[in-house]
Design a protein around this motif. Structure first.
Motif, PDB file in Angstrom:
ATOM      1  N   ARG A   1      -1.822  -9.462   9.861  1.00  0.00           N
ATOM      2  CA  ARG A   1      -0.476  -9.231  10.400  1.00  0.00           C
ATOM      3  C   ARG A   1       0.120  -7.926   9.899  1.00  0.00           C
ATOM      4  NH1 ARG A   1       4.986 -10.644   9.161  1.00  0.00           N
ATOM      5  NH2 ARG A   1       6.179 -11.095  11.065  1.00  0.00           N
ATOM      6  N   GLN A   2      -0.154  -7.556   8.657  1.00  0.00           N
ATOM      7  CA  GLN A   2       0.471  -6.378   8.066  1.00  0.00           C
ATOM      8  C   GLN A   2      -0.456  -5.165   8.006  1.00  0.00           C
ATOM      9  OE1 GLN A   2       1.811  -7.807   4.236  1.00  0.00           O
ATOM     10  NE2 GLN A   2       3.602  -8.826   5.117  1.00  0.00           N
ATOM     11  N   HIS A   3      -1.613  -5.236   8.638  1.00  0.00           N
ATOM     12  CA  HIS A   3      -2.533  -4.097   8.712  1.00  0.00           C
ATOM     13  C   HIS A   3      -2.945  -3.612   7.317  1.00  0.00           C
ATOM     14  CE1 HIS A   3      -1.599  -3.505  13.056  1.00  0.00           C
ATOM     15  NE2 HIS A   3      -0.412  -3.952  12.687  1.00  0.00           N
ATOM     16  N   THR A   4      -3.252  -4.517   6.429  1.00  0.00           N
ATOM     17  CA  THR A   4      -3.648  -4.144   5.076  1.00  0.00           C
ATOM     18  C   THR A   4      -4.662  -5.143   4.554  1.00  0.00           C
ATOM     19  OG1 THR A   4      -2.886  -3.815   2.802  1.00  0.00           O
ATOM     20  CG2 THR A   4      -1.674  -5.391   4.135  1.00  0.00           C
ATOM     21  N   LEU A   5      -5.572  -4.666   3.712  1.00  0.00           N
ATOM     22  CA  LEU A   5      -6.561  -5.531   3.078  1.00  0.00           C
ATOM     23  C   LEU A   5      -6.193  -5.894   1.642  1.00  0.00           C
ATOM     24  CD1 LEU A   5      -9.875  -3.858   4.304  1.00  0.00           C
ATOM     25  CD2 LEU A   5      -8.808  -5.940   5.171  1.00  0.00           C
ATOM     26  N   ARG A   6      -5.060  -5.442   1.183  1.00  0.00           N
ATOM     27  CA  ARG A   6      -4.685  -5.648  -0.219  1.00  0.00           C
ATOM     28  C   ARG A   6      -4.621  -7.124  -0.611  1.00  0.00           C
ATOM     29  NH1 ARG A   6       0.406  -6.259  -2.699  1.00  0.00           N
ATOM     30  NH2 ARG A   6       0.263  -5.983  -4.957  1.00  0.00           N
ATOM     31  N   PRO A   7      -4.046  -8.029   0.190  1.00  0.00           N
ATOM     32  CA  PRO A   7      -4.015  -9.437  -0.244  1.00  0.00           C
ATOM     33  C   PRO A   7      -5.400 -10.019  -0.504  1.00  0.00           C
ATOM     34  CG  PRO A   7      -2.454  -9.087   1.535  1.00  0.00           C
ATOM     35  CD  PRO A   7      -3.249  -7.833   1.424  1.00  0.00           C
ATOM     36  N   LEU A   8      -6.350  -9.784   0.402  1.00  0.00           N
ATOM     37  CA  LEU A   8      -7.684 -10.341   0.215  1.00  0.00           C
ATOM     38  C   LEU A   8      -8.414  -9.685  -0.946  1.00  0.00           C
ATOM     39  CD1 LEU A   8      -8.925 -10.797   3.885  1.00  0.00           C
ATOM     40  CD2 LEU A   8      -8.281 -12.573   2.258  1.00  0.00           C
ATOM     41  N   ILE A   9      -8.275  -8.366  -1.088  1.00  0.00           N
ATOM     42  CA  ILE A   9      -8.951  -7.683  -2.199  1.00  0.00           C
ATOM     43  C   ILE A   9      -8.358  -8.128  -3.531  1.00  0.00           C
ATOM     44  CG2 ILE A   9      -9.460  -5.439  -3.207  1.00  0.00           C
ATOM     45  CD1 ILE A   9      -9.417  -4.259  -0.422  1.00  0.00           C
ATOM     46  N   THR A  10      -7.053  -8.305  -3.586  1.00  0.00           N
ATOM     47  CA  THR A  10      -6.415  -8.758  -4.832  1.00  0.00           C
ATOM     48  C   THR A  10      -6.901 -10.152  -5.209  1.00  0.00           C
ATOM     49  OG1 THR A  10      -4.458  -7.442  -4.279  1.00  0.00           O
ATOM     50  CG2 THR A  10      -4.210  -9.115  -5.977  1.00  0.00           C
ATOM     51  N   LEU A  11      -7.016 -11.030  -4.224  1.00  0.00           N
ATOM     52  CA  LEU A  11      -7.544 -12.368  -4.505  1.00  0.00           C
ATOM     53  C   LEU A  11      -8.968 -12.292  -5.031  1.00  0.00           C
ATOM     54  CD1 LEU A  11      -7.353 -15.473  -4.350  1.00  0.00           C
ATOM     55  CD2 LEU A  11      -8.124 -15.304  -1.974  1.00  0.00           C
ATOM     56  N   GLY A  12      -9.797 -11.449  -4.420  1.00  0.00           N
ATOM     57  CA  GLY A  12     -11.166 -11.312  -4.899  1.00  0.00           C
ATOM     58  C   GLY A  12     -11.248 -10.778  -6.315  1.00  0.00           C
TER      59      GLY A  12
ATOM     60  N   HIS B   1       7.851  -1.382   3.323  1.00  0.00           N
ATOM     61  CA  HIS B   1       8.515  -1.943   2.146  1.00  0.00           C
ATOM     62  C   HIS B   1       7.557  -2.670   1.212  1.00  0.00           C
ATOM     63  CE1 HIS B   1       8.365  -5.320   4.980  1.00  0.00           C
ATOM     64  NE2 HIS B   1       8.341  -6.094   3.910  1.00  0.00           N
ATOM     65  N   LEU B   2       6.260  -2.697   1.520  1.00  0.00           N
ATOM     66  CA  LEU B   2       5.304  -3.385   0.664  1.00  0.00           C
ATOM     67  C   LEU B   2       5.134  -2.620  -0.637  1.00  0.00           C
ATOM     68  CD1 LEU B   2       2.567  -4.426   3.246  1.00  0.00           C
ATOM     69  CD2 LEU B   2       4.447  -5.791   2.347  1.00  0.00           C
ATOM     70  N   GLN B   3       5.463  -3.258  -1.741  1.00  0.00           N
ATOM     71  CA  GLN B   3       5.393  -2.624  -3.048  1.00  0.00           C
ATOM     72  C   GLN B   3       4.391  -3.374  -3.922  1.00  0.00           C
ATOM     73  OE1 GLN B   3       9.351  -2.487  -4.657  1.00  0.00           O
ATOM     74  NE2 GLN B   3      10.113  -1.082  -3.090  1.00  0.00           N
ATOM     75  N   THR B   4       3.682  -2.629  -4.747  1.00  0.00           N
ATOM     76  CA  THR B   4       2.733  -3.227  -5.677  1.00  0.00           C
ATOM     77  C   THR B   4       3.377  -3.372  -7.049  1.00  0.00           C
ATOM     78  OG1 THR B   4       1.856  -1.046  -6.227  1.00  0.00           O
ATOM     79  CG2 THR B   4       0.789  -2.252  -4.436  1.00  0.00           C
ATOM     80  N   PRO B   5       3.175  -4.492  -7.728  1.00  0.00           N
ATOM     81  CA  PRO B   5       3.751  -4.672  -9.067  1.00  0.00           C
ATOM     82  C   PRO B   5       3.208  -3.636 -10.047  1.00  0.00           C
ATOM     83  CG  PRO B   5       3.018  -6.770  -8.155  1.00  0.00           C
ATOM     84  CD  PRO B   5       2.485  -5.701  -7.260  1.00  0.00           C
ATOM     85  N   ARG B   6       4.044  -3.218 -10.961  1.00  0.00           N
ATOM     86  CA  ARG B   6       3.659  -2.237 -11.972  1.00  0.00           C
ATOM     87  C   ARG B   6       3.646  -2.896 -13.353  1.00  0.00           C
ATOM     88  NH1 ARG B   6       3.628   2.828  -9.900  1.00  0.00           N
ATOM     89  NH2 ARG B   6       4.658   3.128  -7.883  1.00  0.00           N
ATOM     90  N   MET B   7       2.939  -2.264 -14.265  1.00  0.00           N
ATOM     91  CA  MET B   7       2.823  -2.790 -15.625  1.00  0.00           C
ATOM     92  C   MET B   7       4.061  -2.387 -16.406  1.00  0.00           C
ATOM     93  SD  MET B   7       0.474  -4.724 -16.675  1.00  0.00           S
ATOM     94  CE  MET B   7      -0.041  -5.593 -18.154  1.00  0.00           C
ATOM     95  N   SER B   8       5.134  -3.158 -16.260  1.00  0.00           N
ATOM     96  CA  SER B   8       6.378  -2.861 -16.940  1.00  0.00           C
ATOM     97  C   SER B   8       6.314  -3.269 -18.410  1.00  0.00           C
ATOM     98  CB  SER B   8       7.538  -3.587 -16.248  1.00  0.00           C
ATOM     99  OG  SER B   8       7.329  -4.990 -16.290  1.00  0.00           O
ATOM    100  N   ARG B   9       7.333  -2.876 -19.162  1.00  0.00           N
ATOM    101  CA  ARG B   9       7.387  -3.229 -20.580  1.00  0.00           C
ATOM    102  C   ARG B   9       7.516  -4.744 -20.751  1.00  0.00           C
ATOM    103  NH1 ARG B   9      11.689  -0.055 -24.117  1.00  0.00           N
ATOM    104  NH2 ARG B   9      10.355   1.614 -23.293  1.00  0.00           N
ATOM    105  N   HIS B  10       8.286  -5.360 -19.898  1.00  0.00           N
ATOM    106  CA  HIS B  10       8.436  -6.813 -19.971  1.00  0.00           C
ATOM    107  C   HIS B  10       7.095  -7.509 -19.744  1.00  0.00           C
ATOM    108  CE1 HIS B  10      10.178 -10.807 -19.370  1.00  0.00           C
ATOM    109  NE2 HIS B  10       9.520 -10.879 -18.229  1.00  0.00           N
TER     110      HIS B  10
END
Length: 340
Positions: free
Chosen positions: A109-120, A26-35
């Motif tokens: 915990r979630q087997h992903t590096l996305r949080p750390l890479i996004t912070l970097g 269920h992990l979803q990445t934010p998209r560049m919406s019109r708003h």
């Protein structure tokens, strides 16, 4: 008769801290919406307006001087000690360590590096955008101002925009950006907004920044957060590349292409709790057999057992077996038990 184990509140908390068996779907990445695009454009327009207002020495610069002469730290001195600690929530070093520790646990915990890479990526964008404007405009702070009513630009300073404020917006706002549920995202957005507003107002109170510095710092940090969806493909490619390198290293370890001392140090980084064996690549001696693979690290995964289900250990006697060769010596020098 039911024999189900009733978990206590503390045991339920520890159960939720366990690592998930695989990456959640269920992990979803934010998209560049019109708003988001509209909000980004509005923030950028506000950013440019602040810069133009300072460059032209407009009413905003006069407001900066009025608040500087007001000296809030002298009007409310009882707040000074508390706000000295509060402003630390905007310092890059301490906040980056705290947030990176939390996101590192989430990555594990979630087997992903996305949080750390996004912070970097967010911190890199922040340093490039804010740092370039700081050095380019070279504005002096209130404590170092030389000419009353001047914008104090191009004088070798580095306080415009406010780095504390922009860092507070990005560092704490990244938690809301990476939230997995709508409710959590709203709560963390509110918390990060309160923290960033407090840090910005504190720098004005302490006299380390002009009001215009803080306004530009808020908009600079918000621009970084709003632009992050454009960098999601780069974040995904970076994560895939890191996992690919890990799989290559695993295969090299299994094939014995890495020396044993190096393998002993690398196996904890690439193994997920299973057994790993090294195969010697040297040819077997003539007329003999190849040596058997030697296990250098092992650690079979065990299911989580709550405290109430663990086997009690009675602290009676020693767990070490009695030594048969010393039994006679112990018997000759026995001490009285009850102090007779």
């Amino acid at each position: 008769m039911r024999t189900d184990q009733i978990l206590t509140r503390l045991e339920r908390v520890f159960a939720r801290l366990d690592r998930e068996p695989e990456r959640p779907a269920h992990l979803q990445t934010p998209r560049m919406s019109r708003h988001r695009v509209v909000l980004l454009a509005s923030t950028l327009a506000f950013y440019i307006a602040i810069v133009v207002a300072v460059l032209t020495t407009s009413w905003l610069v006069r407001l900066d001087w009025q608040i500087m002469f007001f000296r809030p730290y002298e009007q409310w001195p009882q707040l000074h000690a508390f706000l000295d600690y509060l402003v630390v929530l905007g310092q890059r070093g301490p906040t980056a360590v705290m947030v990176a520790a939390w996101l590192g646990w989430r990555s594990w915990r979630q087997h992903t590096l996305r949080p750390l890479i996004t912070l970097g990526v967010a911190l890199l964008l922040l340093n490039i955008t804010v740092g370039s404007v700081k050095l380019g405009l070279g504005r002096l702070g209130p404590h170092y101002a030389t000419q009353i009513g001047s914008a104090e630009l191009f004088a070798g300073g580095d306080i415009f925009p406010s780095g504390h404020t922009a860092n507070a917006v990005v560092t704490w706002g990244i938690l809301a950006y990476l939230a997995s549920t709508v409710v959590t995202r709203r709560v963390l957005s509110l918390v990060s907004a309160i923290v960033s507003l407090s840090v910005g107002a504190t720098t004005v109170y302490l006299g380390t920044h002009w009001v215009s510095d803080v306004l530009l710092g808020w908009s600079a940090g918000l621009l970084v957060l709003l632009a992050l969806p454009w960098f999601e493909p780069l974040i995904a490619r970076t994560e895939a590349y890191v996992f690919e390198l890990r799989e290559r290293l695993r295969s090299r370890l299994e094939e014995g292409q890495v020396s044993e001392p190096v393998a002993a140090a690398l196996i904890p980084l690439v193994s997920a709790g299973g057994k790993w064996q090294l195969r010697r690549t040297a040819d077997a001696p003539a007329g003999g057999h190849a040596p058997a693979p030697r296990t250098v690290a092992h650690g079979a995964a065990r299911p989580h057992v709550i405290r109430s289900e663990r086997t009690p250990v009675t602290p009676v006697g020693s767990r070490r077996p009695a030594h048969t060769e010393r039994a006679g010596a112990r018997s000759t020098a026995a001490r009285p038990v009850a102090g007779g």
